[in-house]
Design a protein around this motif. Structure first.
Motif, PDB file in Angstrom:
ATOM      1  N   PHE A  81       0.823  -1.210   0.000  1.00  0.00           N
ATOM      2  CA  PHE A  81       0.000   0.000   0.000  1.00  0.00           C
ATOM      3  C   PHE A  81       0.861   1.265   0.000  1.00  0.00           C
ATOM      4  O   PHE A  81       0.445   2.300  -0.526  1.00  0.00           O
ATOM      5  CB  PHE A  81      -0.956  -0.003   1.184  1.00  0.00           C
ATOM      6  CG  PHE A  81      -2.166  -0.870   0.975  1.00  0.00           C
ATOM      7  CD1 PHE A  81      -3.080  -0.570  -0.017  1.00  0.00           C
ATOM      8  CD2 PHE A  81      -2.383  -1.997   1.746  1.00  0.00           C
ATOM      9  CE1 PHE A  81      -4.189  -1.366  -0.244  1.00  0.00           C
ATOM     10  CE2 PHE A  81      -3.487  -2.799   1.538  1.00  0.00           C
ATOM     11  CZ  PHE A  81      -4.395  -2.490   0.539  1.00  0.00           C
ATOM     12  N   ALA A 148      -4.985   2.914   4.201  1.00  0.00           N
ATOM     13  CA  ALA A 148      -4.861   1.490   4.534  1.00  0.00           C
ATOM     14  C   ALA A 148      -3.519   1.206   5.200  1.00  0.00           C
ATOM     15  O   ALA A 148      -3.441   0.425   6.167  1.00  0.00           O
ATOM     16  CB  ALA A 148      -5.017   0.647   3.270  1.00  0.00           C
ATOM     17  N   ARG A 160      -8.638  -1.110   8.344  1.00  0.00           N
ATOM     18  CA  ARG A 160      -7.709  -1.721   7.386  1.00  0.00           C
ATOM     19  C   ARG A 160      -8.464  -2.532   6.344  1.00  0.00           C
ATOM     20  O   ARG A 160      -8.229  -2.383   5.139  1.00  0.00           O
ATOM     21  CB  ARG A 160      -6.713  -2.600   8.139  1.00  0.00           C
ATOM     22  CG  ARG A 160      -5.736  -3.360   7.199  1.00  0.00           C
ATOM     23  CD  ARG A 160      -5.885  -4.845   7.413  1.00  0.00           C
ATOM     24  NE  ARG A 160      -5.051  -5.628   6.510  1.00  0.00           N
ATOM     25  CZ  ARG A 160      -4.042  -6.393   6.890  1.00  0.00           C
ATOM     26  NH1 ARG A 160      -3.739  -6.456   8.179  1.00  0.00           N
ATOM     27  NH2 ARG A 160      -3.368  -7.098   6.018  1.00  0.00           N
ATOM     28  N   GLN A 164      -8.882  -1.679   2.496  1.00  0.00           N
ATOM     29  CA  GLN A 164      -8.230  -2.681   1.654  1.00  0.00           C
ATOM     30  C   GLN A 164      -9.198  -3.254   0.627  1.00  0.00           C
ATOM     31  O   GLN A 164      -8.836  -3.465  -0.535  1.00  0.00           O
ATOM     32  CB  GLN A 164      -7.678  -3.800   2.552  1.00  0.00           C
ATOM     33  CG  GLN A 164      -6.926  -4.884   1.819  1.00  0.00           C
ATOM     34  CD  GLN A 164      -6.222  -5.835   2.768  1.00  0.00           C
ATOM     35  OE1 GLN A 164      -5.348  -5.435   3.528  1.00  0.00           O
ATOM     36  NE2 GLN A 164      -6.604  -7.097   2.754  1.00  0.00           N
ATOM     37  N   LEU A 219      -5.640  -9.796  -1.711  1.00  0.00           N
ATOM     38  CA  LEU A 219      -6.060  -8.953  -0.585  1.00  0.00           C
ATOM     39  C   LEU A 219      -7.577  -8.878  -0.471  1.00  0.00           C
ATOM     40  O   LEU A 219      -8.118  -8.831   0.639  1.00  0.00           O
ATOM     41  CB  LEU A 219      -5.471  -7.552  -0.746  1.00  0.00           C
ATOM     42  CG  LEU A 219      -3.952  -7.452  -0.689  1.00  0.00           C
ATOM     43  CD1 LEU A 219      -3.511  -6.004  -0.863  1.00  0.00           C
ATOM     44  CD2 LEU A 219      -3.412  -8.012   0.621  1.00  0.00           C
ATOM     45  N   SER A 223      -9.612  -9.932   2.880  1.00  0.00           N
ATOM     46  CA  SER A 223     -10.541  -9.033   3.575  1.00  0.00           C
ATOM     47  C   SER A 223     -11.951  -9.600   3.585  1.00  0.00           C
ATOM     48  O   SER A 223     -12.664  -9.489   4.592  1.00  0.00           O
ATOM     49  CB  SER A 223     -10.531  -7.655   2.905  1.00  0.00           C
ATOM     50  OG  SER A 223      -9.279  -7.037   3.056  1.00  0.00           O
TER      51      SER A 223
END
Length: 346
Positions: A81, A148, A160, A164, A219, A223
């Motif tokens: 990030f 993030a 986060r 994300q 990612l 998440s």
């Protein structure tokens, strides 16, 4: 007259050849004020790559210093990030601000863009789609990438995974549009914006954009799984809370009332036997003492019944706690009475 017309045609062809003298595809595209790069490619890539790598290492070091529980896996996401935020806000922001004069500039960012444009010449022609998608990236995905990274450093799991998820979806959507427009232009109009060499098409065009497909997909899966697990736990807590509140009056109070009835029944049988013994022995002092004990027991029983009827308006947990304290006090009182009787008999 004919010689004059030939001069005009020849001068026009010369201007056209000078205007189209650039290495980009399609070769007929107009790149105004183009100037070749003055620095060698390894020097440009080395300086830019070294600065980006140093920034990522520094941010991960700061993150581990601030958050002692930061794992190496989270450190990798933090570096990702950080890279996205830097590229979106500064490198792509530079393009949005200088797209009209980019072909003639010689600073390091301009030379990097001119090198990458060999795989996509739309960056040299102020293409409307490229300006829209890059401006959106600069204004949204760049700041959200930094947000993030900040959430990872602070250990804020909820922020986060929300940011994300948003940034990962934005990356996947942007790359899909980027590849999709090039594909349909080449398939239906026969226009290719990349040079045919392997370096420019497969390394620059495909390879340099592939991380923004692979990493966001990973990612996003991470998440989504974390959010799903958290929501399932929340649903279980809510269902357990609903069941406890709906069955509180029947489950808890019924069990406590049953124990009270059994306790009262046993105490009444014991008191009746003791009363018969006292009448047979005819001890008025003990009769008065038993009468006082009975009245005290009645008062305690009335207080207990008030708690379980809800007359005092206390919540269930307090009523249950009060019942347990009441049982303890009754047990202590019985133990003290037994000790007094034992001492007096001796």
């Amino acid at each position: 007259m004919s010689s004059f017309l030939k001069f005009l045609v020849s001068s026009g062809d010369a201007n056209s050849s000078r205007r189209h003298k650039h290495p980009y595809y399609p070769q007929t595209v107009v790149v105004p004020n183009y100037a070749p790069n003055t620095l060698q490619l390894p020097m440009v890539l080395g300086a830019f790559g070294g600065a980006v790598a140093l920034l990522m290492v520094a941010v991960v070091a700061v993150g581990k210093r601030v958050n002692k529980r930061l794992t190496w896996k989270d450190g990798g996401v933090l570096s990702w990030f950080t890279l996205c935020g830097f590229l979106h806000c500064f490198f792509e922001g530079y393009y949005v601000l200088n797209h009209a004069t980019l072909a003639g500039k010689q600073d390091i960012f301009a030379q990097l863009w001119k090198e990458y444009a060999l795989s996509d010449s739309r960056y040299m022609t102020s293409d409307p789609f490229m300006l829209c998608i890059e401006a959106l990236t600069v204004l949204t995905w760049g700041p959200l990438s930094f947000l993030a990274a900040f959430a990872i450093i602070k250990g804020n799991t909820s922020m986060r995974h929300i940011t994300q998820t948003i940034v990962s979806i934005g990356h996947l959507y942007g790359v899909a549009l980027y590849f999709g427009t090039c594909f349909f232009q080449e398939k239906f109009r026969g226009i290719s914006y990349s040079r045919p060499e392997t370096l420019y098409y497969w390394v620059y065009y495909a390879g340099m954009n592939a991380p923004w497909v692979i990493v966001p997909a990973i990612l996003l899966f991470q998440s989504t799984r974390t959010i799903r697990q958290s929501l399932s736990v929340l649903d279980k807590v809510k269902s357990m809370k609903g069941d406890s509140t709906s069955s509180s009056g029947s489950s808890i109070y019924s069990g406590k009332a049953e124990s009270i009835r059994s306790f009262d029944g046993s105490s009444e049988s014991k008191s009746s036997s003791r009363k018969a013994d006292r009448e047979s022995k005819r001890e008025p002092s003990r009769d008065s003492r038993d009468g006082g004990e009975k009245s005290r027991r009645d008062r305690v029983a009335e207080q207990q019944a008030a708690y379980f009827r809800g007359d005092d308006g206390r919540p269930e947990s307090i009523a249950e706690s009060k019942y347990e304290n009441w049982e303890d006090s009754r047990a202590d009182a019985r133990e003290q009475l037994r000790k007094k009787k034992t001492v007096r008999r001796e």
